[in-house]
Design a protein around this motif. Structure first.
Motif, mmCIF file in Angstrom:
data_model
loop_
_atom_site.group_PDB
_atom_site.id
_atom_site.type_symbol
_atom_site.label_atom_id
_atom_site.label_comp_id
_atom_site.label_asym_id
_atom_site.label_seq_id
_atom_site.Cartn_x
_atom_site.Cartn_y
_atom_site.Cartn_z
ATOM 1 N N MET A 195 8.011 14.093 22.631
ATOM 2 C CA MET A 195 7.471 14.818 21.530
ATOM 3 C C MET A 195 8.339 14.529 20.392
ATOM 4 O O MET A 195 8.800 15.287 19.677
ATOM 5 C CB MET A 195 7.348 16.256 21.751
ATOM 6 N N ARG A 196 8.743 13.519 20.623
ATOM 7 C CA ARG A 196 9.258 12.752 19.571
ATOM 8 C C ARG A 196 10.241 13.540 18.744
ATOM 9 O O ARG A 196 10.732 13.081 17.782
ATOM 10 C CB ARG A 196 8.116 12.207 18.747
ATOM 11 N N GLN A 197 10.563 14.808 19.130
ATOM 12 C CA GLN A 197 11.864 15.318 18.762
ATOM 13 C C GLN A 197 12.662 14.566 19.796
ATOM 14 O O GLN A 197 12.700 14.990 20.933
ATOM 15 C CB GLN A 197 11.981 16.822 19.028
ATOM 16 N N THR A 241 12.123 19.735 3.462
ATOM 17 C CA THR A 241 12.502 20.378 4.714
ATOM 18 C C THR A 241 11.302 21.183 5.185
ATOM 19 O O THR A 241 10.773 22.017 4.458
ATOM 20 C CB THR A 241 13.724 21.292 4.508
ATOM 21 N N ASP A 242 10.852 20.875 6.382
ATOM 22 C CA ASP A 242 9.670 21.539 6.910
ATOM 23 C C ASP A 242 10.008 22.952 7.396
ATOM 24 O O ASP A 242 11.169 23.282 7.597
ATOM 25 C CB ASP A 242 9.093 20.714 8.061
ATOM 26 N N PRO A 243 8.963 23.758 7.601
ATOM 27 C CA PRO A 243 9.208 25.125 8.076
ATOM 28 C C PRO A 243 10.013 25.166 9.384
ATOM 29 O O PRO A 243 10.711 26.134 9.637
ATOM 30 C CB PRO A 243 7.795 25.684 8.300
ATOM 31 N N GLY A 286 12.509 23.243 9.992
ATOM 32 C CA GLY A 286 13.866 22.786 9.720
ATOM 33 C C GLY A 286 14.033 21.278 9.752
ATOM 34 O O GLY A 286 15.092 20.765 9.405
ATOM 35 N N SER A 287 13.000 20.525 10.146
ATOM 36 C CA SER A 287 13.149 19.070 10.189
ATOM 37 C C SER A 287 12.869 18.456 8.818
ATOM 38 O O SER A 287 12.204 19.057 7.975
ATOM 39 C CB SER A 287 12.235 18.474 11.262
ATOM 40 N N LEU A 288 13.399 17.252 8.602
ATOM 41 C CA LEU A 288 13.184 16.547 7.345
ATOM 42 C C LEU A 288 11.940 15.679 7.457
ATOM 43 O O LEU A 288 11.658 15.113 8.509
ATOM 44 C CB LEU A 288 14.363 15.626 7.042
ATOM 45 N N GLY A 318 5.723 10.986 6.953
ATOM 46 C CA GLY A 318 5.191 12.077 6.127
ATOM 47 C C GLY A 318 4.527 13.249 6.819
ATOM 48 O O GLY A 318 3.789 13.988 6.174
ATOM 49 N N GLU A 319 4.772 13.468 8.108
ATOM 50 C CA GLU A 319 4.058 14.578 8.762
ATOM 51 C C GLU A 319 4.898 15.850 8.771
ATOM 52 O O GLU A 319 6.018 15.814 9.259
ATOM 53 C CB GLU A 319 3.707 14.238 10.212
ATOM 54 N N PRO A 320 4.375 16.972 8.327
ATOM 55 C CA PRO A 320 3.041 17.119 7.759
ATOM 56 C C PRO A 320 2.984 16.989 6.237
ATOM 57 O O PRO A 320 1.928 16.794 5.677
ATOM 58 C CB PRO A 320 2.669 18.556 8.169
ATOM 59 N N LEU A 364 7.140 8.982 14.667
ATOM 60 C CA LEU A 364 5.851 9.340 14.063
ATOM 61 C C LEU A 364 4.830 8.235 14.295
ATOM 62 O O LEU A 364 5.154 7.048 14.235
ATOM 63 C CB LEU A 364 6.011 9.592 12.554
ATOM 64 N N GLU A 365 3.580 8.682 14.493
ATOM 65 C CA GLU A 365 2.469 7.768 14.769
ATOM 66 C C GLU A 365 1.899 7.150 13.503
ATOM 67 O O GLU A 365 0.676 7.095 13.325
ATOM 68 C CB GLU A 365 1.393 8.530 15.545
ATOM 69 N N THR A 366 2.771 6.693 12.565
ATOM 70 C CA THR A 366 2.305 6.037 11.352
ATOM 71 C C THR A 366 1.172 5.053 11.706
ATOM 72 O O THR A 366 1.269 4.323 12.681
ATOM 73 C CB THR A 366 3.485 5.307 10.676
ATOM 74 N N HIS A 423 2.965 7.547 23.943
ATOM 75 C CA HIS A 423 2.592 8.730 23.161
ATOM 76 C C HIS A 423 2.168 8.352 21.730
ATOM 77 O O HIS A 423 1.072 8.707 21.281
ATOM 78 C CB HIS A 423 3.791 9.691 23.137
ATOM 79 N N GLU A 424 3.029 7.631 21.030
ATOM 80 C CA GLU A 424 2.732 7.325 19.618
ATOM 81 C C GLU A 424 1.507 6.420 19.488
ATOM 82 O O GLU A 424 0.746 6.534 18.528
ATOM 83 C CB GLU A 424 3.934 6.684 18.926
ATOM 84 N N ASN A 425 1.314 5.532 20.449
ATOM 85 C CA ASN A 425 0.128 4.677 20.367
ATOM 86 C C ASN A 425 -1.141 5.414 20.781
ATOM 87 O O ASN A 425 -2.217 5.120 20.256
ATOM 88 C CB ASN A 425 0.362 3.368 21.114
ATOM 89 N N ASN A 485 -3.913 16.585 18.413
ATOM 90 C CA ASN A 485 -3.051 15.399 18.324
ATOM 91 C C ASN A 485 -2.022 15.400 19.450
ATOM 92 O O ASN A 485 -1.951 14.479 20.254
ATOM 93 C CB ASN A 485 -2.285 15.379 17.000
ATOM 94 N N GLU A 486 -1.201 16.430 19.476
ATOM 95 C CA GLU A 486 -0.020 16.396 20.342
ATOM 96 C C GLU A 486 -0.339 16.652 21.818
ATOM 97 O O GLU A 486 0.284 16.064 22.702
ATOM 98 C CB GLU A 486 1.038 17.375 19.828
ATOM 99 N N GLY A 487 -1.300 17.519 22.079
ATOM 100 C CA GLY A 487 -1.676 17.752 23.476
ATOM 101 C C GLY A 487 -2.273 16.487 24.083
ATOM 102 O O GLY A 487 -1.976 16.116 25.230
ATOM 103 N N VAL A 512 2.577 23.396 21.906
ATOM 104 C CA VAL A 512 1.554 22.508 21.343
ATOM 105 C C VAL A 512 1.465 21.226 22.181
ATOM 106 O O VAL A 512 0.371 20.771 22.534
ATOM 107 C CB VAL A 512 1.876 22.186 19.868
ATOM 108 N N TYR A 513 2.611 20.681 22.519
ATOM 109 C CA TYR A 513 2.656 19.438 23.289
ATOM 110 C C TYR A 513 2.319 19.694 24.762
ATOM 111 O O TYR A 513 1.378 19.108 25.312
ATOM 112 C CB TYR A 513 4.059 18.812 23.206
ATOM 113 N N ALA A 514 3.115 20.544 25.387
ATOM 114 C CA ALA A 514 3.037 20.656 26.849
ATOM 115 C C ALA A 514 1.855 21.521 27.304
ATOM 116 O O ALA A 514 1.087 21.123 28.172
ATOM 117 C CB ALA A 514 4.354 21.197 27.393
HETATM 118 N N1 ARG Z 1 3.748 13.688 15.413
HETATM 119 C C1 ARG Z 1 5.094 13.368 15.811
HETATM 120 C C2 ARG Z 1 5.013 13.090 17.311
HETATM 121 O O1 ARG Z 1 4.945 13.917 18.119
HETATM 122 C C3 ARG Z 1 6.087 14.446 15.519
HETATM 123 C C4 ARG Z 1 6.400 14.639 14.072
HETATM 124 C C5 ARG Z 1 7.394 15.704 13.850
HETATM 125 N N2 ARG Z 1 7.573 15.924 12.469
HETATM 126 C C6 ARG Z 1 8.368 16.847 11.982
HETATM 127 N N3 ARG Z 1 8.435 16.934 10.695
HETATM 128 N N4 ARG Z 1 9.028 17.628 12.764
HETATM 129 O O2 ARG Z 1 4.752 12.046 17.716
#
Ligand code: ARG
Ligand code: ZN
Length: 474
Positions: A1-3, A152-154, A156-158, A172-174, A308-310, A327-329, A349-351, A404-406
């Motif tokens: 989850m790409r954290q 800075t997102d809600p 705390g991530s950049l 750029g997400e979100p 990120l899945e750019t 995951h990203e693909n 998306n994430e599930g 959201v993911y799991a």
């Molecule tokens: N969508 C991305 C992923 O799971 C995670 C992006 C997280 N972004 C963030 N600003 N925390 O593949």
């Protein structure tokens, strides 16, 4: 989850009061949106109506194409940009907004005529010399410059234009698209893009889609990228670094471009080599790969903490492991080709991308999806996994939280168990096919699943997507 898998995921706290504090701007945005031609303003709304990010996106027009011409200096971190937006008014407009955070606007025209504009937080409010009529196509040209700063997102991530030691990691997400170009910054609005970036020679600028031109002159290299299939602004990138580049075409004719930071190269190589087989496997499961280009950008950005899945070319903050690549693909189908209309639906998306990881493992000699499900289900009711239901994360702070993911993936596994493999995979393919290059909502997914299976799935989805706490007896 790409954290990134290597780090413990950020703790997700549930702040119910967030739900209350956002209602005021939402109501305001809605009011402004509702203000019809009869009211004082025939301005487009300052937001797209998203309850979690009320100022994200704008109302009153659709952007058909972005033409971005950028020049970046990694040493001074200075960006110069020209953005040409080809848009269409969806209502009579005397005024409209773009989203732009920071940077200095040095010029703005609408249809080549200077237009009044002012800044108001992340809103760039434009008043063209003459009103635009509904259905009219118009062209906005914005010149701008400055030192882009990430938001800075809600949680705390950049996010946005994130400087690195040799360039910038651009994700750029979100919210972060607006840190580097003026945008209608909500996934409701999708557009084609031409992104041209000039960087000092020795650096590469890697963006979405196909590389249509590259030339070096006077100590600088210019990269011209073209993303033809519709793309949400948050999926755009222009990542800059000193990359090793590899290009090839797959058996299916997909143009692959990989850019790898040399510090990550040896670890990334065996995983990137699997990209064509991962895309083939995903195409069998989800239907044809949606884009003409693919690839990977593997940066060395230790402070970012996520991938990120750019669109058409996922972006990794370090060498990805195989399941992150899967995951990203998978997001190329679920999230990129089929887009959200509201951030609340983020589990779509994430599930889905997480469930793709489970399926990949199951079909490649690893744990079965059932086993992964069972291990998660065994977690106690007090675990973060059950902190909030994935179909209703409650606020922007939670959209990348574990549930959201799991639990999103668990919901899909429960669906598969209820309808059987054959119908389940038909549902996934129908979802990707029917909403290809467009949008999808949770309600539409539920209806599709019920239609394909002939079953009433109300209880299943209510339990797994919307009921608070740990569901009992799956
Ligand atoms: N969508 C991305 C992923 O799971 C995670 C992006 C997280 N972004 C963030 N600003 N925390 O593949
Ligand atoms: Zn994801």
């Amino acid at each position: 989850m790409r954290q990134s898998r290597r780090k413990a995921p950020r703790p997700t706290t549930v702040l119910r009061r967030e739900v209350l504090t956002i209602t005021v701007p939402v109501a305001l945005a809605a009011l402004l949106a509702a203000a019809g031609p009869a009211s004082a303003g025939t301005g487009g709304a300052p937001g797209a109506g998203d309850p979690y990010f009320p100022l994200a996106g704008n109302g009153g027009y659709h952007v058909e194409h972005y033409g971005l011409t950028l020049r970046y200096d990694p040493t001074s971190r200075h960006l110069d940009g020209t953005a040409v937006l080809t848009a269409r008014a969806t209502q009579h407009l005397t005024r409209f907004d773009l989203d732009l955070n920071g940077l200095k606007v040095t010029g703005l025209t609408v249809d080549h005529v200077k237009a009044d504009h002012r800044r108001d937080g992340q809103e760039l409010v434009v008043t063209p010399r003459r009103a635009l009529h509904k259905g009219e196509e118009f062209r906005v040209t914005v010149t701008y410059s400055g030192t882009p700063k990430p938001v800075t997102d809600p949680d705390g991530s950049l996010d946005g234009w994130i400087p690195t030691d040799d360039g910038a990691f651009v994700a750029g997400e979100p919210q972060g698209a607006m840190t580097w170009f003026p945008a209608n910054n909500h996934p409701k609005d999708k557009s084609s893009y031409d992104i041209t970036v000039t960087v000092p020679v020795g650096h590469s600028a890697v963006s979405n889609g196909v590389l249509v031109g590259q030339r070096t002159a006077q100590g600088r290299t210019t990269f011209h990228w073209r993303q033809r299939e519709p793309m949400a602004a948050y999926l755009a990138t222009a990542t800059v670094g000193k990359f090793k580049v590899e290009q090839y075409t797959t058996r299916d004719g997909i143009r692959v471009y990989n850019a790898v930071d040399p510090r990550e190269a040896s670890e990334a190589a065996p995983v990137l080599k699997k990209l064509p087989s991962v895309l083939e496997w995903e195409s069998k499961l989800f239907g044809p790969y949606p884009f003409r280009a693919a690839g990977s950008i593997v940066d060395h950005a230790p402070d970012v903490g996520y991938a990120l899945e750019t669109q058409s070319r996922p972006l990794y903050d370090s060498a990805p492991d195989l399941s992150t690549l899967v995951h990203e693909n998978a997001h190329q189908w679920f999230g990129d080709s089929v887009s959200l209309t509201s951030w609340k639906d983020i589990w779509l998306n994430e599930g889905f991308a997480t469930y793709a990881e489970w399926l990949y493992s199951e079909q490649h000699g690893g744990d079965s999806a059932q086993k992964t499900f069972d291990a998660l289900y065994a977690r106690p009711a007090s675990d973060d996994l059950w902190a909030f239901p994935p179909g209703d994360p409650g606020s922007g702070e939670n959209i990348f939280g574990t549930p959201v993911y799991a639990r999103g993936a668990m919901a899909l596994h429960e669906l598969r168990t209820a309808v059987g493999d054959r119908t389940f995979f038909d549902i996934l393919r129908a979802w990707a096919g029917e909403h290809r290059y467009g949008h999808g909502t949770t309600a539409q997914f539920v209806r599709l699943a019920e239609r394909q299976s002939g079953k009433n799935l109300d209880r299943l989805f209510t339990t797994w997507l919307y009921a608070p706490g740990k569901p009992n007896n799956p």
